[in-house]
Design an enzyme around this catalytic site. Structure first.
Site, short mmCIF file in Angstrom:
data_model
loop_
_atom_site.label_atom_id
_atom_site.label_comp_id
_atom_site.label_asym_id
_atom_site.label_seq_id
_atom_site.Cartn_x
_atom_site.Cartn_y
_atom_site.Cartn_z
N ARG A 104 13.54 55.88 35.74
CA ARG A 104 14.38 55.22 36.74
C ARG A 104 15.39 54.30 36.03
NH1 ARG A 104 11.00 52.57 41.51
NH2 ARG A 104 13.09 52.49 42.47
N CYS A 118 12.81 44.80 39.76
CA CYS A 118 12.21 46.14 39.88
C CYS A 118 13.02 46.89 40.93
CB CYS A 118 10.73 46.04 40.25
SG CYS A 118 10.41 45.11 41.78
#
Length: 285
Positions: free
Chosen positions: A181, A238
């Site tokens: 990611r 995050c």
């Protein structure tokens, strides 16, 4: 740190405290990123005396431009905490389904709101059961609490702060998502893949395993390898500020209570298409 200043508590210690005349307030914050709702787990069984508090609706604000799990409205948070029986200055223990994510965000939110002491049950619900301790399906009705929410007791980053920290030579912004990611190879939740330019990738499994943290010296070494050093400002993000709250908890354990949380995280960053996006394995993108 000692006693109720510790951010973690083991099941046997919690059981002993719950047997005292004035036990800590227990909050069950079990949650999953993609359902079913944690309340169903709570209804099936929970720690005796625990009150369910929903992370999505009580501990966070509505999703939108500030991310999927933005800061809660202080008045709404105060009402939710009082309904759960949280009292000013009285110990609170939070627990989740075992990965420590929701509990860390709950711990962070209460600390940000000015409440102390608050601790997270190490290992969560599974650790409690594994210790042979009792559970119940009975839902308590706690007396109303009197906690007052005073926002700002823990440092927070907005998008501009995060960008400055990531670009600063004397600071470090940790991206604790999985490496693919961060590199921009995949993005299963948010509409844009990549990372904040200048952010350093430190995937959560490198400093926490199934909700359990290694000793403080191990955490310090791991964070140091990612560029975190004494006196150097540090923040974390995050996808939506939940896993990063666990990173902030880990940084507290490592001796960095000044660690800041970018609450909006990647979901908030990409809500504005004018913000730059980096890809690739290095902070430079």
């Amino acid at each position: 740190m000692s006693g109720t200043d510790d951010p973690l508590i083991e099941p046997d210690r919690l059981a002993a405290e719950l047997a005292q005349p004035d036990p800590p307030t227990l909050l069950d914050v079990r949650w999953r990123l993609t359902g079913p709702p944690g309340r169903e787990d709570y209804t099936a069984g929970h720690l005796p005396g625990a009150v369910f508090v929903d992370l999505d609706t009580a501990l966070c604000g509505p999703p939108g431009g500030a991310g999927r799990h933005p800061l809660p409205d202080p008045a709404a948070l105060q009402a939710a905490l009082r309904a759960a029986g949280v009292r000013a200055g009285h110990p609170v223990v939070v627990y989740d389904g075992g990965d420590g994510l929701a509990a860390a965000r709950a711990w962070w939110t209460l600390r940000w709101a000015g409440h102390r002491p608050v601790r997270s049950l190490a290992g969560g619900w599974p650790a409690w059961l594994a210790a042979g301790l009792p559970s119940t399906g009975e839902v308590p009705t706690p007396p109303a609490g009197d906690v007052t929410v005073r926002p700002g007791a823990l440092p927070v980053l907005d998008a501009a702060d995060a960008a400055r920290l990531a670009a600063a030579d004397d600071g470090v912004l940790l991206d604790v998502r999985a490496a693919p990611r961060y590199r921009g190879e995949t993005e299963p939740i948010d509409p844009v893949a990549g990372h904040v330019p200048g952010a350093v990738n430190l995937p959560a499994p490198e400093y926490v395993t199934e909700g359990r943290f290694p000793p403080a010296e191990v955490l310090r070494d791991r964070f140091a390898a990612a560029g975190v050093s004494a006196g150097r400002p540090v923040g974390a993000y995050c996808g939506s500020g939940v896993t990063a709250a666990q990173a902030v908890l880990a940084l507290h354990l490592a001796g960095r209570p000044d660690a800041a949380l970018y609450v909006g995280s990647w979901s908030g960053w990409v809500a504005d298409p004018s913000r730059p996006v980096a890809t690739g394995p290095t902070p430079g993108g």
